[in-house]
Design an enzyme around this catalytic site. Structure first.
Site, mmCIF file in Angstrom:
data_model
loop_
_atom_site.group_PDB
_atom_site.id
_atom_site.type_symbol
_atom_site.label_atom_id
_atom_site.label_comp_id
_atom_site.label_asym_id
_atom_site.label_seq_id
_atom_site.Cartn_x
_atom_site.Cartn_y
_atom_site.Cartn_z
ATOM 1 N N TYR A 11 -22.635 29.166 -46.099
ATOM 2 C CA TYR A 11 -22.306 30.056 -44.988
ATOM 3 C C TYR A 11 -23.257 31.254 -44.958
ATOM 4 O O TYR A 11 -23.691 31.691 -43.885
ATOM 5 C CB TYR A 11 -20.853 30.532 -45.103
ATOM 6 C CG TYR A 11 -20.465 31.573 -44.093
ATOM 7 C CD1 TYR A 11 -20.235 31.213 -42.766
ATOM 8 C CD2 TYR A 11 -20.341 32.910 -44.444
ATOM 9 C CE1 TYR A 11 -19.887 32.178 -41.817
ATOM 10 C CE2 TYR A 11 -19.993 33.873 -43.516
ATOM 11 C CZ TYR A 11 -19.771 33.506 -42.202
ATOM 12 O OH TYR A 11 -19.436 34.451 -41.272
ATOM 13 N N GLU A 12 -23.605 31.762 -46.141
ATOM 14 C CA GLU A 12 -24.498 32.915 -46.231
ATOM 15 C C GLU A 12 -25.972 32.515 -46.176
ATOM 16 O O GLU A 12 -26.845 33.341 -46.413
ATOM 17 C CB GLU A 12 -24.187 33.719 -47.496
ATOM 18 C CG GLU A 12 -22.841 34.400 -47.419
ATOM 19 C CD GLU A 12 -22.533 35.285 -48.614
ATOM 20 O OE1 GLU A 12 -23.268 35.245 -49.628
ATOM 21 O OE2 GLU A 12 -21.539 36.023 -48.530
ATOM 22 N N GLU A 17 -16.092 40.636 -55.672
ATOM 23 C CA GLU A 17 -17.413 40.019 -55.678
ATOM 24 C C GLU A 17 -17.563 39.040 -54.520
ATOM 25 O O GLU A 17 -18.571 39.035 -53.836
ATOM 26 C CB GLU A 17 -17.654 39.308 -57.016
ATOM 27 C CG GLU A 17 -18.973 38.571 -57.102
ATOM 28 C CD GLU A 17 -20.189 39.487 -57.060
ATOM 29 O OE1 GLU A 17 -21.264 38.990 -56.666
ATOM 30 O OE2 GLU A 17 -20.088 40.675 -57.410
ATOM 31 N N ILE A 42 -4.910 33.896 -44.304
ATOM 32 C CA ILE A 42 -5.287 33.733 -45.704
ATOM 33 C C ILE A 42 -6.097 34.935 -46.200
ATOM 34 O O ILE A 42 -5.838 35.453 -47.293
ATOM 35 C CB ILE A 42 -6.035 32.405 -45.921
ATOM 36 C CG1 ILE A 42 -5.084 31.240 -45.658
ATOM 37 C CG2 ILE A 42 -6.615 32.322 -47.332
ATOM 38 C CD1 ILE A 42 -5.737 29.881 -45.652
ATOM 39 N N GLY A 43 -7.069 35.377 -45.423
ATOM 40 C CA GLY A 43 -7.858 36.543 -45.826
ATOM 41 C C GLY A 43 -6.978 37.769 -46.001
ATOM 42 O O GLY A 43 -7.116 38.511 -46.982
ATOM 43 N N SER A 50 -16.686 39.339 -40.219
ATOM 44 C CA SER A 50 -16.069 39.927 -41.409
ATOM 45 C C SER A 50 -16.056 41.447 -41.319
ATOM 46 O O SER A 50 -15.052 42.088 -41.652
ATOM 47 C CB SER A 50 -16.808 39.482 -42.667
ATOM 48 O OG SER A 50 -16.615 38.104 -42.874
ATOM 49 N N TYR A 102 -12.794 43.831 -41.569
ATOM 50 C CA TYR A 102 -12.664 44.894 -42.570
ATOM 51 C C TYR A 102 -12.406 46.251 -41.915
ATOM 52 O O TYR A 102 -11.566 47.023 -42.377
ATOM 53 C CB TYR A 102 -13.924 44.984 -43.442
ATOM 54 C CG TYR A 102 -14.239 43.730 -44.209
ATOM 55 C CD1 TYR A 102 -13.247 42.874 -44.674
ATOM 56 C CD2 TYR A 102 -15.553 43.383 -44.480
ATOM 57 C CE1 TYR A 102 -13.554 41.718 -45.390
ATOM 58 C CE2 TYR A 102 -15.870 42.237 -45.200
ATOM 59 C CZ TYR A 102 -14.857 41.403 -45.641
ATOM 60 O OH TYR A 102 -15.170 40.275 -46.340
#
Length: 171
Positions: A28-29, A90, A103-104, A134, A138
């Site tokens: 994904y990254e 991390e 879930i997050g 993301s 956040y």
């Protein structure tokens, strides 16, 4: 349809599931080749030496768990300014098919509980600048603040080895 899931601390038996999620995160990254962790390294460094801890989200109920859907890998640091420990996240990853199902949020709720139990002054993490979904989560949902005045620095293995050159030798 509502997704049923549960979260629990990872055990050594979960190493393969953890590595699968880490590989998915690396993909994904856009850096799949950078994920070089092995089952032996995870067993040694997470479960034997306890350098880090992992929460896993599984499909289904605790008595009949399904596949691992997400994870939060964290460790503790220390703030000289607050005189208290901190929790550093991390990696947080939720499989694409399981996103936007809570879930997050649930993983962060568990991290918050752990941070409070350990009397942590802070919960820190990094996010890639291009990861707009993301960042929005956040900032809007968690009300987290970007640490824009800080610049992350890193030494990898060769850089750590090079530090030997700076050692002061006794006369």
């Amino acid at each position: 349809m509502t997704l049923t899931f549960h979260i629990r601390p990872a055990t050594v038996e979960d190493v393969d599931a953890m590595l699968k999620l880490v590989q998915d995160l690396a993909t994904y990254e856009k850096e799949p080749e950078s994920a070089r962790a092995t089952p032996a390294l995870f067993r040694k460094n997470i479960f034997e030496k306890e350098y880090a801890h992992t929460l896993l989200a599984f499909d289904g109920a605790p008595e009949a768990p399904g596949i691992a859907l997400g994870m939060a890998l964290y460790f503790f640091n220390f703030s000289t300014w607050t005189g208290k420990p901190g929790l550093f996240l991390e990696d947080l990853y939720v499989s694409p098919d399981a996103r936007n199902k809570g879930i997050g949020k649930a993983l962060f709720a568990e991290l918050g509980k752990i941070a409070q139990e350990k009397d942590c002054a802070r919960l820190d993490w990094s996010v890639l600048k291009w990861n707009a979904p993301s960042i929005a989560f956040y900032e809007k949902t968690l009300e987290a603040k970007a640490m824009e005045e800080w610049l992350g620095m890193r030494l990898e293995e060769q850089g750590i080895e090079n530090l030997k050159k700076l050692a002061v030798h006794a006369a």
